[in-house]
Design an enzyme around this catalytic site. Sequence first.
Site, short mmCIF file in Angstrom:
data_model
loop_
_atom_site.label_atom_id
_atom_site.label_comp_id
_atom_site.label_asym_id
_atom_site.label_seq_id
_atom_site.Cartn_x
_atom_site.Cartn_y
_atom_site.Cartn_z
N LYS A 1 55.28 61.31 32.53
CA LYS A 1 53.77 61.54 33.17
C LYS A 1 52.59 61.68 32.34
O LYS A 1 51.48 61.06 32.59
CB LYS A 1 53.89 62.79 33.85
CG LYS A 1 54.81 63.11 35.16
CD LYS A 1 54.35 64.40 35.62
CE LYS A 1 55.91 64.81 36.29
NZ LYS A 1 56.60 65.96 35.38
N LYS B 1 58.58 66.35 21.94
CA LYS B 1 57.24 66.92 22.45
C LYS B 1 56.43 67.37 21.41
O LYS B 1 54.84 67.32 21.49
CB LYS B 1 57.35 67.78 23.62
CG LYS B 1 57.88 66.84 24.78
CD LYS B 1 57.90 67.61 26.26
CE LYS B 1 58.11 66.58 27.41
NZ LYS B 1 57.95 67.59 28.65
N LYS C 1 60.87 56.60 26.58
CA LYS C 1 60.96 57.36 28.25
C LYS C 1 59.67 57.10 28.89
O LYS C 1 58.51 57.48 28.34
CB LYS C 1 61.39 58.81 28.09
CG LYS C 1 61.81 59.48 29.48
CD LYS C 1 62.23 60.61 29.19
CE LYS C 1 60.94 61.72 29.24
NZ LYS C 1 60.90 62.51 30.52
N1 AQP Z 1 61.88 58.50 32.50
C1 AQP Z 1 62.68 59.02 33.42
N2 AQP Z 1 63.77 58.63 33.70
C2 AQP Z 1 64.66 59.37 34.60
N3 AQP Z 1 64.65 60.56 34.87
C3 AQP Z 1 63.33 61.00 34.48
N4 AQP Z 1 62.99 62.34 34.54
C4 AQP Z 1 61.79 62.45 33.93
N5 AQP Z 1 61.39 61.39 33.18
C5 AQP Z 1 62.50 60.55 33.67
C6 AQP Z 1 63.60 63.45 35.11
O1 AQP Z 1 62.67 63.81 36.31
C7 AQP Z 1 62.64 65.33 36.54
C8 AQP Z 1 61.43 65.95 36.62
O2 AQP Z 1 60.93 65.92 35.09
P1 AQP Z 1 60.03 66.98 34.64
O3 AQP Z 1 58.68 66.83 35.50
O4 AQP Z 1 60.46 68.06 34.77
O5 AQP Z 1 59.55 66.55 33.15
P2 AQP Z 1 60.07 65.46 32.15
O6 AQP Z 1 61.48 65.22 32.01
O7 AQP Z 1 59.38 66.14 30.73
O8 AQP Z 1 59.28 64.21 32.72
P3 AQP Z 1 57.82 63.54 32.35
O9 AQP Z 1 57.73 62.62 33.40
O10 AQP Z 1 58.15 62.87 30.87
O11 AQP Z 1 56.82 64.64 32.33
P4 AQP Z 1 56.04 65.05 31.07
O12 AQP Z 1 55.22 63.92 30.72
O13 AQP Z 1 55.07 65.85 31.77
O14 AQP Z 1 56.89 65.82 29.96
C9 AQP Z 1 63.92 65.77 35.46
O15 AQP Z 1 65.05 65.83 36.25
C10 AQP Z 1 63.83 64.68 34.50
O16 AQP Z 1 65.07 64.53 33.81
#
Ligand code: AQP
Length: 338
Positions: free
Chosen positions: A203, A116, A200
């Site tokens: 969002k 990140k 991955k």
């Molecule tokens: N690609 C993914 N596949 C499976 N699980 C996922 N999670 C996130 N992306 C995937 C799981 O969703 C939960 C919530 O995630 P989060 O909102 O805490 O943040 P993150 O893991 O950083 O997810 P994003 O979507 O990638 O958000 P941004 O872009 O804001 O950083 C967690 O249980 C995560 O494991």
Amino acid sequence: MNSAKNKIVFSGVQPSGDLHIGNYLGAIKNFITMQHEYDCLFCVVDLHAITVKQDPAELKNNTYEVVATYIASGIDPEKSIIFNQSNVSCHAELAWILNCVCRIGWLNRMTQFKEKAGHDKENASSGLFSYPTLMAADILLYKATHVPVGNDQKQHLELTRDIAQKFNNDFKAKDFFPLPEPFIDKDISRIMSLRNGLEKMSKSDESDYSRISLMDDGETIRKKIKKAKTADVLMPETEKEVNNLPEVNNLLNIFSGVTKKSKIELINAYSGKNFSGFKENLSEALVELISPINSEISKLMDDRNYLDSIIKKGSEKANERALKTLAEIYDIIGFIKR
Ligand code: AQP
């Protein structure tokens, strides 16, 4: 009380944008099944979201949207506690204490910070670096025993266990914090970008075509799946061959996650064919899952009073429990609380 009810589940989602099918399959799908058997707390982790820049109006809207998504996906707010993290100040207080337990060397090993922060680590917020200790606080504040998360959070959960163990040892408080277990579904725990099977689904990816959002309508879902990257071959016959085609493997994982079909069943059904029929059927399966969730989210978003009442009730319940644990921790540490 059912014995499984003694098992406490905590998990959270950041209000950093529309939730996608990765968040749903990796985390929320498990929340829905676990709520019937476990004592569950589902949090909107807004303190985590501000480790990167957020627009205040969007942050508020996204927080309501995560609450709406939890409910629209099938989490019953009468059964589980739904709340936002900043409403329970004990999370931030315990995070400070755990920052003093956690070692810098442990945080230096966290791969999510490296991903990140990218090339400009010096410019990343110190909150992004210490994010895992806040996550440990979220979990340990409720003495959670099980944490349903996607694979990307596995390393942070291992760190939570190390922090819990060190706290218990340092303060001679044997078994005070339970060591929480991850609850991770192997194939769907890491859903990848539709544009690049090695990244991955996220969002915050700039390309909207990299993800299927739970807010997408049917036409958008069909368009995105049609454009999703596959491979210049026909659907292979074995899982081993599929494993060498990351984008195809990812679409199969999504298809299997949204239906009850196993990956091998799907491979058998489409092997030797080009990807157009496979993509059409995958789109339909996604539309069937997402459409009702999507229209329920929209309905709930029009009823802010209802969402506010859920947040208020959930935060009060969480706060009561958190204060109790924090008082125990203060006593263990040697803080005077009058
Ligand atoms: N690609 C993914 N596949 C499976 N699980 C996922 N999670 C996130 N992306 C995937 C799981 O969703 C939960 C919530 O995630 P989060 O909102 O805490 O943040 P993150 O893991 O950083 O997810 P994003 O979507 O990638 O958000 P941004 O872009 O804001 O950083 C967690 O249980 C995560 O494991």
